[in-house]
Design a protein around this motif. Structure first.
Motif, PDB file in Angstrom:
ATOM      1  N   ALA A  47      42.318  37.281 -64.752  1.00 14.84           N
ATOM      2  CA  ALA A  47      41.207  37.468 -63.798  1.00 14.84           C
ATOM      3  C   ALA A  47      40.215  38.493 -64.340  1.00 14.84           C
ATOM      4  CB  ALA A  47      41.744  37.895 -62.441  1.00 14.84           C
ATOM      5  N   ALA A  48      40.728  39.571 -64.921  1.00 13.37           N
ATOM      6  CA  ALA A  48      39.845  40.590 -65.492  1.00 13.37           C
ATOM      7  C   ALA A  48      39.070  40.043 -66.691  1.00 13.37           C
ATOM      8  CB  ALA A  48      40.650  41.824 -65.896  1.00 13.37           C
ATOM      9  N   ARG A  49      39.749  39.246 -67.516  1.00  6.16           N
ATOM     10  CA  ARG A  49      39.101  38.672 -68.707  1.00  6.16           C
ATOM     11  C   ARG A  49      37.939  37.750 -68.314  1.00  6.16           C
ATOM     12  NH1 ARG A  49      38.815  34.235 -71.418  1.00  6.16           N
ATOM     13  NH2 ARG A  49      40.266  33.074 -70.119  1.00  6.16           N
ATOM     14  N   THR A  50      38.133  36.965 -67.289  1.00  5.15           N
ATOM     15  CA  THR A  50      37.093  36.011 -66.898  1.00  5.15           C
ATOM     16  C   THR A  50      35.995  36.643 -66.052  1.00  5.15           C
ATOM     17  OG1 THR A  50      38.420  35.329 -64.999  1.00  5.15           O
ATOM     18  CG2 THR A  50      38.643  34.015 -67.020  1.00  5.15           C
ATOM     19  N   SER A  51      36.186  37.891 -65.632  1.00  4.30           N
ATOM     20  CA  SER A  51      35.185  38.523 -64.770  1.00  4.30           C
ATOM     21  C   SER A  51      33.878  38.809 -65.503  1.00  4.30           C
ATOM     22  CB  SER A  51      35.735  39.802 -64.141  1.00  4.30           C
ATOM     23  OG  SER A  51      35.908  40.811 -65.105  1.00  4.30           O
ATOM     24  N   ALA A  52      33.918  39.019 -66.825  1.00  6.34           N
ATOM     25  CA  ALA A  52      32.677  39.309 -67.562  1.00  6.34           C
ATOM     26  C   ALA A  52      31.743  38.102 -67.552  1.00  6.34           C
ATOM     27  CB  ALA A  52      33.004  39.716 -68.997  1.00  6.34           C
ATOM     28  N   GLY A  53      32.272  36.921 -67.836  1.00  4.88           N
ATOM     29  CA  GLY A  53      31.440  35.712 -67.796  1.00  4.88           C
ATOM     30  C   GLY A  53      30.932  35.426 -66.398  1.00  4.88           C
ATOM     31  N   ALA A  54      31.783  35.689 -65.397  1.00  6.69           N
ATOM     32  CA  ALA A  54      31.369  35.469 -64.008  1.00  6.69           C
ATOM     33  C   ALA A  54      30.261  36.446 -63.620  1.00  6.69           C
ATOM     34  CB  ALA A  54      32.562  35.617 -63.086  1.00  6.69           C
ATOM     35  N   ALA A  55      30.363  37.684 -64.090  1.00  3.45           N
ATOM     36  CA  ALA A  55      29.324  38.676 -63.787  1.00  3.45           C
ATOM     37  C   ALA A  55      27.989  38.267 -64.409  1.00  3.45           C
ATOM     38  CB  ALA A  55      29.752  40.055 -64.276  1.00  3.45           C
ATOM     39  N   ARG A  56      28.025  37.705 -65.628  1.00  2.00           N
ATOM     40  CA  ARG A  56      26.784  37.218 -66.253  1.00  2.00           C
ATOM     41  C   ARG A  56      26.201  36.060 -65.448  1.00  2.00           C
ATOM     42  NH1 ARG A  56      29.684  38.095 -70.894  1.00  2.00           N
ATOM     43  NH2 ARG A  56      30.221  35.908 -71.125  1.00  2.00           N
ATOM     44  N   ALA A  57      27.061  35.184 -64.959  1.00  2.00           N
ATOM     45  CA  ALA A  57      26.588  34.060 -64.143  1.00  2.00           C
ATOM     46  C   ALA A  57      25.955  34.570 -62.854  1.00  2.00           C
ATOM     47  CB  ALA A  57      27.748  33.116 -63.824  1.00  2.00           C
ATOM     48  N   MET A  58      26.563  35.577 -62.243  1.00  2.00           N
ATOM     49  CA  MET A  58      25.998  36.148 -61.027  1.00  2.00           C
ATOM     50  C   MET A  58      24.671  36.826 -61.315  1.00  2.00           C
ATOM     51  SD  MET A  58      29.440  37.548 -59.161  1.00  2.00           S
ATOM     52  CE  MET A  58      28.596  38.089 -57.680  1.00  2.00           C
ATOM     53  N   SER A  59      24.570  37.471 -62.454  1.00  2.00           N
ATOM     54  CA  SER A  59      23.311  38.104 -62.839  1.00  2.00           C
ATOM     55  C   SER A  59      22.213  37.056 -63.025  1.00  2.00           C
ATOM     56  CB  SER A  59      23.516  38.904 -64.123  1.00  2.00           C
ATOM     57  OG  SER A  59      22.316  39.465 -64.551  1.00  2.00           O
ATOM     58  N   LEU A  60      22.554  35.943 -63.649  1.00  2.00           N
ATOM     59  CA  LEU A  60      21.593  34.855 -63.828  1.00  2.00           C
ATOM     60  C   LEU A  60      21.102  34.350 -62.477  1.00  2.00           C
ATOM     61  CD1 LEU A  60      20.204  32.731 -65.712  1.00  2.00           C
ATOM     62  CD2 LEU A  60      22.198  31.301 -65.281  1.00  2.00           C
ATOM     63  N   ALA A  61      21.999  34.266 -61.516  1.00  2.00           N
ATOM     64  CA  ALA A  61      21.641  33.773 -60.181  1.00  2.00           C
ATOM     65  C   ALA A  61      20.978  34.854 -59.332  1.00  2.00           C
ATOM     66  CB  ALA A  61      22.884  33.251 -59.468  1.00  2.00           C
ATOM     67  N   GLY A  62      21.010  36.089 -59.793  1.00  2.00           N
ATOM     68  CA  GLY A  62      20.406  37.180 -59.032  1.00  2.00           C
ATOM     69  C   GLY A  62      21.291  37.673 -57.899  1.00  2.00           C
ATOM     70  N   THR A  63      22.592  37.461 -58.011  1.00  2.00           N
ATOM     71  CA  THR A  63      23.508  37.937 -56.980  1.00  2.00           C
ATOM     72  C   THR A  63      24.382  39.044 -57.549  1.00  2.00           C
ATOM     73  OG1 THR A  63      25.170  36.268 -57.546  1.00  2.00           O
ATOM     74  CG2 THR A  63      23.609  35.706 -55.805  1.00  2.00           C
ATOM     75  N   ASN A  64      24.946  39.824 -56.662  1.00  2.00           N
ATOM     76  CA  ASN A  64      25.854  40.889 -57.061  1.00  2.00           C
ATOM     77  C   ASN A  64      26.780  41.148 -55.885  1.00  2.00           C
ATOM     78  OD1 ASN A  64      27.123  42.884 -58.508  1.00  2.00           O
ATOM     79  ND2 ASN A  64      25.310  44.154 -58.770  1.00  2.00           N
ATOM     80  N   VAL A  65      27.801  41.885 -56.124  1.00  2.00           N
ATOM     81  CA  VAL A  65      28.745  42.222 -55.066  1.00  2.00           C
ATOM     82  C   VAL A  65      28.932  43.735 -55.087  1.00  2.00           C
ATOM     83  CG1 VAL A  65      30.791  41.850 -56.521  1.00  2.00           C
ATOM     84  CG2 VAL A  65      30.976  41.615 -54.057  1.00  2.00           C
ATOM     85  N   GLY A  66      29.059  44.307 -53.907  1.00  2.00           N
ATOM     86  CA  GLY A  66      29.259  45.744 -53.791  1.00  2.00           C
ATOM     87  C   GLY A  66      30.057  46.073 -52.548  1.00  2.00           C
ATOM     88  N   TRP A  67      30.570  47.275 -52.512  1.00  2.00           N
ATOM     89  CA  TRP A  67      31.349  47.733 -51.366  1.00  2.00           C
ATOM     90  C   TRP A  67      30.905  49.155 -51.078  1.00  2.00           C
ATOM     91  CZ3 TRP A  67      33.989  44.250 -48.836  1.00  2.00           C
ATOM     92  CH2 TRP A  67      34.895  44.645 -47.848  1.00  2.00           C
ATOM     93  N   ASP A  68      30.321  49.377 -49.912  1.00  2.00           N
ATOM     94  CA  ASP A  68      29.739  50.669 -49.561  1.00  2.00           C
ATOM     95  C   ASP A  68      30.717  51.469 -48.710  1.00  2.00           C
ATOM     96  OD1 ASP A  68      28.142  52.798 -49.054  1.00  2.00           O
ATOM     97  OD2 ASP A  68      26.504  51.667 -48.142  1.00  2.00           O
ATOM     98  N   LEU A  69      31.245  52.524 -49.286  1.00  2.00           N
ATOM     99  CA  LEU A  69      32.186  53.385 -48.574  1.00  2.00           C
ATOM    100  C   LEU A  69      31.588  54.770 -48.328  1.00  2.00           C
ATOM    101  CD1 LEU A  69      35.302  52.369 -50.648  1.00  2.00           C
ATOM    102  CD2 LEU A  69      34.805  51.704 -48.300  1.00  2.00           C
ATOM    103  N   ARG A  70      30.280  54.893 -48.509  1.00  2.00           N
ATOM    104  CA  ARG A  70      29.644  56.201 -48.352  1.00  2.00           C
ATOM    105  C   ARG A  70      29.722  56.709 -46.913  1.00  2.00           C
ATOM    106  NH1 ARG A  70      24.157  54.688 -51.356  1.00  2.00           N
ATOM    107  NH2 ARG A  70      24.476  52.958 -49.932  1.00  2.00           N
ATOM    108  N   HIS A  71      29.807  55.802 -45.948  1.00  2.00           N
ATOM    109  CA  HIS A  71      29.892  56.218 -44.545  1.00  2.00           C
ATOM    110  C   HIS A  71      31.189  56.980 -44.247  1.00  2.00           C
ATOM    111  CE1 HIS A  71      32.205  52.500 -44.626  1.00  2.00           C
ATOM    112  NE2 HIS A  71      32.771  52.875 -43.498  1.00  2.00           N
ATOM    113  N   SER A  72      32.200  56.765 -45.073  1.00  2.00           N
ATOM    114  CA  SER A  72      33.470  57.470 -44.871  1.00  2.00           C
ATOM    115  C   SER A  72      33.733  58.495 -45.975  1.00  2.00           C
ATOM    116  CB  SER A  72      34.622  56.462 -44.802  1.00  2.00           C
ATOM    117  OG  SER A  72      34.693  55.730 -46.012  1.00  2.00           O
ATOM    118  N   GLY A  73      32.676  58.879 -46.682  1.00  2.00           N
ATOM    119  CA  GLY A  73      32.812  59.884 -47.733  1.00  2.00           C
ATOM    120  C   GLY A  73      33.241  59.320 -49.074  1.00  2.00           C
TER     121      GLY A  73
END
Length: 194
Positions: A47-73
């Protein structure tokens, strides 16, 4: 995303699909089976190995994923590989302000599916455009009229699209058109067409 080739779209769709499949196998063997992530190191590595190619595909599509935990420090965590394995950390079990009650891996799967749908739609549109004769005429004219900008770009060490966007772009395209018209006229005269 209009200028992306069908082949490049297909490669990115496959890379994203490979990640989705490897990640789903890993999640099924660990999270859903109630096992610790270290119990399946081979599936995790895949899963980690294939994540780089998937991240490039997401970049091409203009999408990204994030998780915001700043509200809890906590931190703002961005990027496919970072969020995909967030459930293995203590932060992975905190709610995000955007998706309360949703585990981070479900957010990853959701955005991967959305990106896959977007890229597959873009691929269908690109294939449809290729059947239009005007597409090929446009490609030929762009190639022919772009030669002076390409040559000037080589001389100046600048990309051709930067030269085309400069004030010299229009005169260079007009010069290319004039040279090509003269070339066609000379060739036609030599062959005896006129």
């Amino acid at each position: 995303m209009e200028s992306v080739s069908v082949r490049r779209l297909r490669q990115n769709i496959e890379a994203l699909g490979d990640f989705r499949d490897a990640y789903t196998k890993y999640l099924n063997a660990t999270v859903l089976a109630g096992q610790h992530p270290s119990s399946e190191p081979v599936l995790r590595r895949e899963a980690a190995r294939t994540s780089a190619g998937a991240a490039r595909a997401m970049s091409l599509a203009g999408t990204n994923v994030g998780w915001d935990l700043r509200h809890s420090g906590g931190p703002l965590i961005k990027g496919l590989a970072s969020v995909a394995f967030l459930h293995e950390t203590p932060h992975g079990y905190s709610d995000s302000i955007f998706t309360p009650g949703l585990p981070p891996y479900q957010g990853v799967l959701d955005i991967v599916e959305q990106t896959l749908n977007y890229l597959e739609h873009a691929e269908r549109e690109a294939r449809r455009r290729r059947w239009n004769p005007l597409f090929w005429i446009d490609r030929a004219l762009r190639a022919l009229l772009g030669i002076p900008a390409y040559l000037l770009g080589l001389l100046l060490g600048r990309p051709a699209n930067e030269i085309n966007a400069s004030p010299f772009g229009l005169p260079l395209r007009l010069l290319a058109l004039a040279v090509e018209v003269v070339g066609v006229a000379i060739a036609g005269r030599q062959v005896g067409w006129w």
